[in-house]
Design an enzyme around this catalytic site. Structure first.
Site, PDB file in Angstrom:
ATOM      1  N   HIS A 154      35.140  43.886  51.415  1.00 15.97           N
ATOM      2  CA  HIS A 154      34.034  43.030  50.685  1.00 15.97           C
ATOM      3  C   HIS A 154      34.891  42.395  49.567  1.00 15.97           C
ATOM      4  O   HIS A 154      34.856  41.259  49.163  1.00 15.97           O
ATOM      5  CB  HIS A 154      32.881  43.859  50.317  1.00 15.97           C
ATOM      6  CG  HIS A 154      32.259  43.050  49.112  1.00 15.97           C
ATOM      7  ND1 HIS A 154      31.395  42.137  49.346  1.00 15.97           N
ATOM      8  CD2 HIS A 154      32.082  43.468  47.757  1.00 15.97           C
ATOM      9  CE1 HIS A 154      31.043  41.780  47.989  1.00 15.97           C
ATOM     10  NE2 HIS A 154      31.237  42.587  47.290  1.00 15.97           N
ATOM     11  N   ARG A 182      37.964  54.728  51.726  1.00 15.03           N
ATOM     12  CA  ARG A 182      38.656  53.980  50.908  1.00 15.03           C
ATOM     13  C   ARG A 182      39.637  54.818  49.855  1.00 15.03           C
ATOM     14  O   ARG A 182      39.252  55.956  50.067  1.00 15.03           O
ATOM     15  CB  ARG A 182      37.959  52.981  49.926  1.00 15.03           C
ATOM     16  CG  ARG A 182      36.994  53.474  48.881  1.00 15.03           C
ATOM     17  CD  ARG A 182      36.085  52.472  48.282  1.00 15.03           C
ATOM     18  NE  ARG A 182      37.020  51.975  47.267  1.00 15.03           N
ATOM     19  CZ  ARG A 182      36.496  51.153  46.294  1.00 15.03           C
ATOM     20  NH1 ARG A 182      34.915  51.089  45.868  1.00 15.03           N
ATOM     21  NH2 ARG A 182      37.358  50.330  45.304  1.00 15.03           N
TER      22      ARG A 182
HETATM   23 FE1  HAS Z   1      30.681  42.927  44.945  1.00 14.69          FE
HETATM   24  C1  HAS Z   1      31.681  46.097  45.147  1.00 14.69           C
HETATM   25  C2  HAS Z   1      27.450  43.461  45.453  1.00 14.69           C
HETATM   26  C3  HAS Z   1      30.109  39.365  44.675  1.00 14.69           C
HETATM   27  C4  HAS Z   1      33.870  42.080  43.773  1.00 14.69           C
HETATM   28  N1  HAS Z   1      32.481  43.964  44.497  1.00 14.69           N
HETATM   29  C5  HAS Z   1      32.397  45.295  44.750  1.00 14.69           C
HETATM   30  C6  HAS Z   1      33.634  45.706  44.413  1.00 14.69           C
HETATM   31  C7  HAS Z   1      34.573  44.599  44.040  1.00 14.69           C
HETATM   32  C8  HAS Z   1      33.750  43.350  44.203  1.00 14.69           C
HETATM   33  C9  HAS Z   1      36.057  44.515  43.381  1.00 14.69           C
HETATM   34  O1  HAS Z   1      25.565  45.803  45.186  1.00 14.69           O
HETATM   35  C10 HAS Z   1      34.374  47.042  44.476  1.00 14.69           C
HETATM   36  C11 HAS Z   1      34.380  47.793  43.137  1.00 14.69           C
HETATM   37  C12 HAS Z   1      35.043  49.145  43.207  1.00 14.69           C
HETATM   38  O2  HAS Z   1      36.144  49.442  43.081  1.00 14.69           O
HETATM   39  O3  HAS Z   1      34.229  50.043  43.383  1.00 14.69           O
HETATM   40  N2  HAS Z   1      29.074  41.715  45.099  1.00 14.69           N
HETATM   41  C13 HAS Z   1      27.969  42.139  45.392  1.00 14.69           C
HETATM   42  C14 HAS Z   1      26.807  41.157  45.513  1.00 14.69           C
HETATM   43  C15 HAS Z   1      27.805  39.805  45.233  1.00 14.69           C
HETATM   44  C16 HAS Z   1      29.020  40.298  44.840  1.00 14.69           C
HETATM   45  C17 HAS Z   1      25.544  40.970  45.782  1.00 14.69           C
HETATM   46  N3  HAS Z   1      31.859  41.128  44.442  1.00 14.69           N
HETATM   47  C18 HAS Z   1      31.355  39.752  44.213  1.00 14.69           C
HETATM   48  C19 HAS Z   1      32.159  38.964  43.689  1.00 14.69           C
HETATM   49  C20 HAS Z   1      33.535  39.743  43.532  1.00 14.69           C
HETATM   50  C21 HAS Z   1      33.011  41.037  43.813  1.00 14.69           C
HETATM   51  C22 HAS Z   1      31.916  37.438  43.382  1.00 14.69           C
HETATM   52  C23 HAS Z   1      34.545  39.252  42.793  1.00 14.69           C
HETATM   53  C24 HAS Z   1      35.300  38.114  42.414  1.00 14.69           C
HETATM   54  N4  HAS Z   1      29.618  44.493  45.387  1.00 14.69           N
HETATM   55  C25 HAS Z   1      28.352  44.576  45.447  1.00 14.69           C
HETATM   56  C26 HAS Z   1      27.773  46.021  45.322  1.00 14.69           C
HETATM   57  C27 HAS Z   1      29.020  46.725  45.317  1.00 14.69           C
HETATM   58  C28 HAS Z   1      30.135  45.808  45.328  1.00 14.69           C
HETATM   59  C29 HAS Z   1      26.753  46.460  45.582  1.00 14.69           C
HETATM   60  C30 HAS Z   1      29.187  48.389  45.163  1.00 14.69           C
HETATM   61  C31 HAS Z   1      29.337  48.670  46.422  1.00 14.69           C
HETATM   62  C32 HAS Z   1      29.780  50.218  46.590  1.00 14.69           C
HETATM   63  O4  HAS Z   1      28.941  50.936  47.001  1.00 14.69           O
HETATM   64  O5  HAS Z   1      30.756  50.667  45.788  1.00 14.69           O
HETATM   65  C33 HAS Z   1      26.980  38.317  45.277  1.00 14.69           C
HETATM   66  O6  HAS Z   1      27.601  37.909  44.041  1.00 14.69           O
HETATM   67  C34 HAS Z   1      27.446  37.824  46.515  1.00 14.69           C
HETATM   68  C35 HAS Z   1      26.785  36.152  46.338  1.00 14.69           C
HETATM   69  C36 HAS Z   1      27.531  35.254  47.399  1.00 14.69           C
HETATM   70  C37 HAS Z   1      26.850  34.499  48.276  1.00 14.69           C
HETATM   71  C38 HAS Z   1      27.550  33.533  48.897  1.00 14.69           C
HETATM   72  C39 HAS Z   1      27.168  32.047  48.605  1.00 14.69           C
HETATM   73  C40 HAS Z   1      28.289  31.055  49.366  1.00 14.69           C
HETATM   74  C41 HAS Z   1      29.133  30.095  48.863  1.00 14.69           C
HETATM   75  C42 HAS Z   1      30.051  29.514  49.671  1.00 14.69           C
HETATM   76  C43 HAS Z   1      29.930  28.055  49.602  1.00 14.69           C
HETATM   77  C44 HAS Z   1      30.761  27.304  50.506  1.00 14.69           C
HETATM   78  C45 HAS Z   1      31.785  26.326  50.186  1.00 14.69           C
HETATM   79  C46 HAS Z   1      32.785  26.050  51.158  1.00 14.69           C
HETATM   80  C47 HAS Z   1      31.953  26.013  48.819  1.00 14.69           C
HETATM   81  C48 HAS Z   1      25.263  34.543  48.271  1.00 14.69           C
HETATM   82  C49 HAS Z   1      29.126  29.913  47.573  1.00 14.69           C
HETATM   83  C50 HAS Z   1      31.958  25.159  52.308  1.00 14.69           C
HETATM   84  C51 HAS Z   1      33.392  24.518  53.362  1.00 14.69           C
HETATM   85  C52 HAS Z   1      33.006  23.929  54.133  1.00 14.69           C
HETATM   86  C53 HAS Z   1      34.190  23.667  55.112  1.00 14.69           C
HETATM   87  C54 HAS Z   1      31.706  23.137  54.457  1.00 14.69           C
END
Ligand code: HAS
Ligand code: CU
Length: 577
Positions: A380, A443
């Site tokens: 992730h 991990r």
């Molecule tokens: Fe996370 C654990 C939940 C986002 C980083 N996360 C981690 C850890 C890290 C991390 C480092 O709820 C581990 C920490 C450790 O050492 O224990 N995370 C989420 C959720 C989101 C999320 C709900 N995480 C991030 C981001 C991080 C990051 C951003 C770093 C930058 N995460 C968790 C949870 C854990 C967790 C639990 C704990 C797990 C455990 O049990 O230990 C949300 O913010 C994600 C939302 C994202 C979206 C995607 C939207 C899509 C987009 C793309 C657009 C496309 C484009 C390209 C621009 C809904 C914006 C188009 C291209 C074409 C060609 C058309």
């Protein structure tokens, strides 16, 4: 006449350049250590003792997640604020002051970690980037962290002062979008770092100095995660800024909606902090109800990223149609895929869409029990911080380094190859990590092979998973080397007249369409504070009530582990007892 950033703001360009190079140095060291770990864990090449794995892992995590990201961020935000306000920073001595503070902090942290493998340095800090009790580093590690964080606080103050100076000259104008993004991000950074600052200054530092005998580990964990979730958006927001203000322009069009972008950043200010407990679903000692509140807030926090996906892709489509693209999906072909800046950022966005799905799974309280502490989580965060952020920054550097140096990018085609190799390498590595987490591969461990036990995947095999991780990590290292080569060669080149102007995307719907209340930073900060108080007062009170501020008498671990698993088990038993 050339009109690059360095021509407009020569003094600021120097600070930004220094910040970028600090960031690249951390990337070079931290990234190489990643390869060592991947090859060790997958048993392809073991050149270190298992205990050293944790020193290396700490250096990898700290240098990449904290140093690389945040040095790049201060560069980007300084660029965004000065460019969009069209004025220089108020006092460059102050600016160099906070930069120097961040450097000194990093050196202290780095040296204390290095002590874990170099006997001549009488320190160690094998505490991983999550540094909560009972793991205990040398006090220098905490002092370095404090200096680094205070440096970022002053950087934020620098952007605020510059904005206030602009505000008194332009009392009736809307805050320009990039400045709005930098300021809202700084505000939630202040709010969330308060937790970790309290934890270090009141508990961890006195404990490591021997002033207090013990601390309450759950309290330090909770204060860490109070900061530790918001910090992920601190890494992400500069990437989002670039997706909003650069990608539409690179695609040949305009930003679809400035008001929507403001809403997104306000939502991050409100919700980044009262969600941290989603890292502690498995912590005993926090009531289920509080975990449920954190989960609910986290689910709301998906909204700004979903809005971002919509706005940024709509802007890209607008650009592609300006370039002659047609059809439901045919417009995708009209995007500038040969431009490494565009392609790197677009692929980073694409991978972030996948990362968002694994984030949603992490965030579900019940399903989190399946993936917590497994390699899934590592998969992730290599898609989030390791790609959405890191790949965006590398791609952006192909545009920014010419802007701040006045030198042309050494090799564009190599840049394109580099971002593609990153994408492919990460596809192998993070997919395999995600899959392995589902059947329980842990991990944070050097030796995931156990006696009389084999992991049983539903499809494929452990050998195939390991091979994909090792291959992916190797490709990522190749990509990293290509990136650094391009940066070094660019810097060695001569000045060029071919640098594009320093501009960013115009908007289809501009700030005049956004309600004025969106710019009321005091209001949003007040609401954000209230939400934090709601989410954290009761859990913190009950943790302190149950375990005391200084804990139920638990000794710290100086993690110079002498013996093998028996020692660790014994220690774990002591903690539980
Ligand atoms: Fe996370 C654990 C939940 C986002 C980083 N996360 C981690 C850890 C890290 C991390 C480092 O709820 C581990 C920490 C450790 O050492 O224990 N995370 C989420 C959720 C989101 C999320 C709900 N995480 C991030 C981001 C991080 C990051 C951003 C770093 C930058 N995460 C968790 C949870 C854990 C967790 C639990 C704990 C797990 C455990 O049990 O230990 C949300 O913010 C994600 C939302 C994202 C979206 C995607 C939207 C899509 C987009 C793309 C657009 C496309 C484009 C390209 C621009 C809904 C914006 C188009 C291209 C074409 C060609 C058309
Ligand atoms: Cu989180």
């Amino acid at each position: 006449m050339r009109n690059a950033y360095v021509d407009q703001f020569p003094a600021e360009a120097k600070v930004i350049k220094a910040a970028f190079w600090s960031s690249f140095l951390a990337l070079a060291i931290g990234g190489s250590l990643g390869l060592l770990q991947a090859l060790h864990r997958t048993d392809v090449l073991r050149i270190m003792e298992a205990p050293d794995y944790y020193t290396v892992l700490t250096a990898h995590g700290v240098l990449l997640a904290i140093t690389f990201t945040i040095f790049f961020l201060v560069g980007i935000f300084t660029w965004g604020v000065t460019t969009s306000l069209d004025r220089g920073l108020v006092d460059l001595r102050f600016t160099w002051g906070w930069y120097a503070m961040m450097v000194v902090g990093t050196v202290l942290v780095g040296v204390s970690i290095l002590g874990g493998v170099v006997d001549a340095i009488p320190m160690n800090a094998d505490v991983l980037f999550t540094f909560y009790a009972p793991l205990q580093p040398h006090p220098a590690f905490y002092v370095g962290l404090v200096l680094f964080v205070v440096g970022t606080w002053l950087a934020g103050a620098d952007w605020f002062r510059t904005w206030l100076a602009w505000r008194s000259d332009n009392p009736d104008e809307r805050i320009p979008l990039p400045t709005f993004m930098a300021l809202t991000t700084t505000l939630f950074w202040y709010l969330c770092t308060l937790g970790v600052a309290l934890s270090i200054l009141l508990l961890l530092l006195p404990w490591s100095l021997g002033i207090v005998d013990s601390v309450n580990p759950l309290l330090t964990r909770t204060l860490f995660w109070y900061f530790g979730h918001a910090v992920v958006y601190f890494w992400l927001m500069p990437a989002y800024m670039l997706w909003y203000v650069m990608l539409p322009k690179l695609s040949g069009g305009k930003l679809f909606s400035d008001p929507l972008a403001r809403v997104v950043f306000v939502l991050f200010l409100l919700l980044s902090t009262p969600t941290g407990i989603h890292h502690q679903y498995l912590d005993p000692g926090i009531a289920e109800g509080y975990k449920f509140i954190a989960m609910t807030n986290t689910m709301f926090l998906l909204l700004p990223s979903l809005l971002t996906a919509f706005t940024v892709v709509a802007s890209m489509e607008h650009g592609a149609r300006q370039r002659g693209g047609t059809g439901y999906l045919g417009w995708l072909k009209a995007l500038p895929w040969r431009d490494p800046v565009f392609t790197g950022m677009a692929l980073a966005g694409l991978m972030f869409a996948a990362a968002g799905f694994s984030g949603m799974i992490n965030a579900g309280m019940n399903i989190n029990y399946l993936v917590h502490n497994t390699w899934w989580i590592v998969g992730h965060f290599h898609l989030t911080v390791g790609t959405a952020v890191a790949l965006t920054f590398m791609a952006a550097a192909y545009w920014f380094i010419p802007q701040v140096t006045g030198k042309e990018l050494w090799n564009r085609s190599l840049g394109l190859v580099q971002v593609l190799v990153w994408f492919v390498g990460m596809t192998f590595m993070s997919n395999a990590m995600h899959r392995s987490g589902l059947f329980g591969v842990p991990r944070r461990t050097a030796e995931p092979q156990y006696e009389n036990f084999a992991f049983e995947p539903a499809a494929g095999s452990m050998g195939e998973i390991n091979a994909q991780v090792a291959l992916g990590a190797t490709l990522l290292t190749v990509s990293l080397a290509l990136f650094l080569l391009n940066m070094v060669m660019t810097s060695l080149g001569g000045s060029s007249d071919e640098i594009p102007d320093n501009t960013y995307a115009e908007t289809l719907s501009g700030p005049e369409d956004a309600p004025v209340v969106l710019d009321n930073l005091k209001l949003w900060t007040a609401i954000a504070t209230v939400l934090v108080i709601f989410a954290y007062t009761l859990p913190l009170a009950s943790i302190i009530d149950a375990g005391g501020l200084f804990g139920p008498g638990i000794d710290g671990f100086q993690l110079a582990i002498e013996a093998g698993p028996a020692f660790v088990l014994e220690s774990v038993r002591e903690v539980i007892a």
